[in-house]
Scaffold this motif. Structure first.
Motif, PDB file in Angstrom:
ATOM      1  N   GLU A 395       0.842  -1.211   0.000  1.00  0.00           N
ATOM      2  CA  GLU A 395       0.000   0.000   0.000  1.00  0.00           C
ATOM      3  C   GLU A 395       0.871   1.252   0.000  1.00  0.00           C
ATOM      4  O   GLU A 395       0.609   2.233  -0.706  1.00  0.00           O
ATOM      5  CB  GLU A 395      -0.917  -0.020   1.218  1.00  0.00           C
ATOM      6  CG  GLU A 395      -1.850   1.194   1.288  1.00  0.00           C
ATOM      7  CD  GLU A 395      -2.735   1.163   2.522  1.00  0.00           C
ATOM      8  OE1 GLU A 395      -3.491   2.141   2.724  1.00  0.00           O
ATOM      9  OE2 GLU A 395      -2.675   0.186   3.291  1.00  0.00           O
ATOM     10  N   TYR A 396       1.935   1.213   0.788  1.00  0.00           N
ATOM     11  CA  TYR A 396       2.865   2.336   0.858  1.00  0.00           C
ATOM     12  C   TYR A 396       3.533   2.563  -0.495  1.00  0.00           C
ATOM     13  O   TYR A 396       3.642   3.696  -0.975  1.00  0.00           O
ATOM     14  CB  TYR A 396       3.907   2.030   1.935  1.00  0.00           C
ATOM     15  CG  TYR A 396       5.011   3.070   2.072  1.00  0.00           C
ATOM     16  CD1 TYR A 396       4.764   4.307   2.651  1.00  0.00           C
ATOM     17  CD2 TYR A 396       6.315   2.773   1.658  1.00  0.00           C
ATOM     18  CE1 TYR A 396       5.775   5.239   2.797  1.00  0.00           C
ATOM     19  CE2 TYR A 396       7.339   3.696   1.805  1.00  0.00           C
ATOM     20  CZ  TYR A 396       7.065   4.937   2.371  1.00  0.00           C
ATOM     21  OH  TYR A 396       8.068   5.859   2.516  1.00  0.00           O
ATOM     22  N   SER A 397       3.965   1.476  -1.133  1.00  0.00           N
ATOM     23  CA  SER A 397       4.619   1.581  -2.435  1.00  0.00           C
ATOM     24  C   SER A 397       3.660   2.096  -3.497  1.00  0.00           C
ATOM     25  O   SER A 397       4.064   2.853  -4.398  1.00  0.00           O
ATOM     26  CB  SER A 397       5.162   0.211  -2.853  1.00  0.00           C
ATOM     27  OG  SER A 397       6.114  -0.255  -1.925  1.00  0.00           O
ATOM     28  N   ALA A 398       2.412   1.681  -3.399  1.00  0.00           N
ATOM     29  CA  ALA A 398       1.415   2.127  -4.382  1.00  0.00           C
ATOM     30  C   ALA A 398       1.239   3.638  -4.349  1.00  0.00           C
ATOM     31  O   ALA A 398       0.958   4.265  -5.374  1.00  0.00           O
ATOM     32  CB  ALA A 398       0.093   1.422  -4.139  1.00  0.00           C
ATOM     33  N   GLY A 399       1.435   4.225  -3.176  1.00  0.00           N
ATOM     34  CA  GLY A 399       1.316   5.672  -3.067  1.00  0.00           C
ATOM     35  C   GLY A 399       2.348   6.397  -3.904  1.00  0.00           C
ATOM     36  O   GLY A 399       2.058   7.436  -4.516  1.00  0.00           O
ATOM     37  N   PHE A 400       3.539   5.849  -3.987  1.00  0.00           N
ATOM     38  CA  PHE A 400       4.575   6.454  -4.817  1.00  0.00           C
ATOM     39  C   PHE A 400       4.222   6.306  -6.286  1.00  0.00           C
ATOM     40  O   PHE A 400       4.498   7.194  -7.097  1.00  0.00           O
ATOM     41  CB  PHE A 400       5.925   5.794  -4.527  1.00  0.00           C
ATOM     42  CG  PHE A 400       6.508   6.189  -3.206  1.00  0.00           C
ATOM     43  CD1 PHE A 400       7.184   7.390  -3.059  1.00  0.00           C
ATOM     44  CD2 PHE A 400       6.363   5.377  -2.095  1.00  0.00           C
ATOM     45  CE1 PHE A 400       7.723   7.763  -1.837  1.00  0.00           C
ATOM     46  CE2 PHE A 400       6.887   5.747  -0.869  1.00  0.00           C
ATOM     47  CZ  PHE A 400       7.564   6.938  -0.733  1.00  0.00           C
ATOM     48  N   ALA A 401       3.612   5.193  -6.644  1.00  0.00           N
ATOM     49  CA  ALA A 401       3.199   4.986  -8.038  1.00  0.00           C
ATOM     50  C   ALA A 401       2.164   6.013  -8.444  1.00  0.00           C
ATOM     51  O   ALA A 401       2.205   6.568  -9.548  1.00  0.00           O
ATOM     52  CB  ALA A 401       2.653   3.569  -8.207  1.00  0.00           C
TER      53      ALA A 401
END
Length: 415
Positions: A395-401
């Motif tokens: 979920e955290y990584s998706a925010g950067f995407a």
């Protein structure tokens, strides 16, 4: 050329240049402590009542091999340092100055022996046929190890200070037990050839010798007569702490307290190191118990590439030890005895450059693994806590995407 004795003096930050130079010389020997030396800094081969016999086993090809190995690992060390400075490695641990201690001891081991290194034994890794490019995977942060220890009997690097010493003794006790049962089985089998006897060799530094793990390991090794050789590379500095602060007696003398032999050897003399280690491993394999070897050497460079040795030691000390360079002294001997010519040394240099090019290319080609594999490697089976942490990470990584998509859209609109 048996024992070397020099006066013990120390310096502080306010000493004169002469005092500092005297202190640098003093760190190369301790009064009353015999040190095995066969090949002196001037390239002259001496004798020893015990270890000359082992040195006589070395032919010209092996001696040239020692030099080629030491030159190769020094070139590798230079290349790895350069890669770290260029941002290709997170950290590097240099070995320059300690080539003879590592090549001499590593070449004295046999394939069935098992080796436990710290994090600086790149030269020993070379002697155990580890792909040197694999060493850099851990320092680049893309692997927890880099090679399969079962293929070479060379264990993964241990970054926790001295933790490898109890591991080594436990492994040696296991070898001892296995060989006992194998011998019993061989007695009952007709025509079955016995397996070659094996020993363990574990490396650590003078700084690690102050850890309780080393003490406990030597107690167990002595109590159980375990087939293990403790190989201490005394390079004189535990980061910024000199050996004189670590111990009031030569490290090799500590073996007496545990009831097994301790030997101090000139760690810049590859011939003496090989002879002493060969004797110690034979001693261990034959069931005579452990041995402590103190290789008296010097770390010419920094502790790691994150260290600045100019902050805690004097240039006179470094200069005095550079005059005892292990490569230079063996080169002098090879040339004086007509065992190597200019063509040989040129070939060694070319081979070193080729190794450096291979290591550099391999490092550039390393791919960063998906960090999700770290979650998969935590437990053998799925674990709810790890699954929860993985879900948070995704979920955290998706925010950067999402932010990248917004940035791309804004850039497109501006154009």
């Amino acid at each position: 050329m048996g024992a070397t004795h020099l006066p013990a003096t120390e310096f502080d930050g306010t000493s004169t240049d002469d005092q500092r130079e005297a202190a640098a010389e003093a760190r190369m020997g301790d009064p009353g402590t015999p040190m095995v030396q066969l090949l002196g800094p001037d390239g002259t081969l001496g004798t020893d009542p015990v270890f000359s016999e082992y040195a006589q086993r070395l032919d010209a090809e092996k001696l040239r091999g020692f030099y080629a190995d030491m030159a190769a690992i020094r070139r590798f060390d230079q290349e790895a340092t350069a890669l770290q400075r260029q941002g290709q490695l997170a950290l590097w641990v240099p070995l320059t100055g300690q080539e003879a201690a590592q090549i001499g001891s590593g070449r004295a081991s046999q394939p069935q022996d098992y080796i436990f290194p710290t994090y600086r034994e790149h030269g020993v890794a070379l002697t155990r046929n580890v792909d040197l490019a694999e060493l850099l995977r851990q320092f680049r942060g893309v692997s927890n190890g880099g090679w399969n220890p079962k293929e070479t009997n060379f264990h993964l690097y241990t970054l926790v200070l001295a933790a490898q010493t109890p591991h080594a003794v436990g492994y040696a006790m296991g070898i001892q037990r296995d060989q006992k049962f194998a011998a019993a089985a061989a007695d009952q089998s007709v025509g079955q050839a016995p397996e070659p006897k094996a020993a363990v060799m574990v490396y650590f530094g003078d700084g690690a010798s102050s850890e309780g793990d080393v003490h406990e390991s030597m107690v167990f090794a002595s109590s159980y007569n375990a087939p293990v050789v403790f190989f201490c590379q005394n390079n004189h500095w535990a980061i910024s702490v000199p050996t004189s602060v670590q111990t009031r007696i030569p490290l090799s003398n500590r073996a007496k307290g545990y009831g097994f032999p301790g030997i101090r050897v000139d760690g810049n003399d590859v011939i003496a190191v090989h002879a002493v280690t060969e004797w110690a491993l034979e001693h261990a394999r034959e069931g005579k118990g452990p041995v402590l070897i103190e290789a008296f050497t010097y770390r010419v460079g920094a502790h790691t590439t994150a260290d600045d040795p100019t902050k805690y030691r004097e240039s006179a000390e470094e200069a005095a030890w550079r005059a005892k360079d292990p490569l230079e002294r063996l080169a002098k001997y090879l040339r004086a005895e007509g065992l190597a010519d200019d063509a040989f040394f040129a070939q060694v240099q070319t081979a070193g450059d080729e190794l450096a090019a291979y290591v550099r290319k391999t490092t550039y080609d390393l791919e960063t693994p998906d960090i999700r594999t770290a979650f998969a490697n935590t437990y053998v089976e799925a674990h709810p806590l790890v699954a929860e942490e993985l879900a948070w990470f995704e979920e955290y990584s998706a925010g950067f995407a999402d932010q990248a998509t917004v940035d791309q859209a804004e850039t497109g609109a501006a154009n």
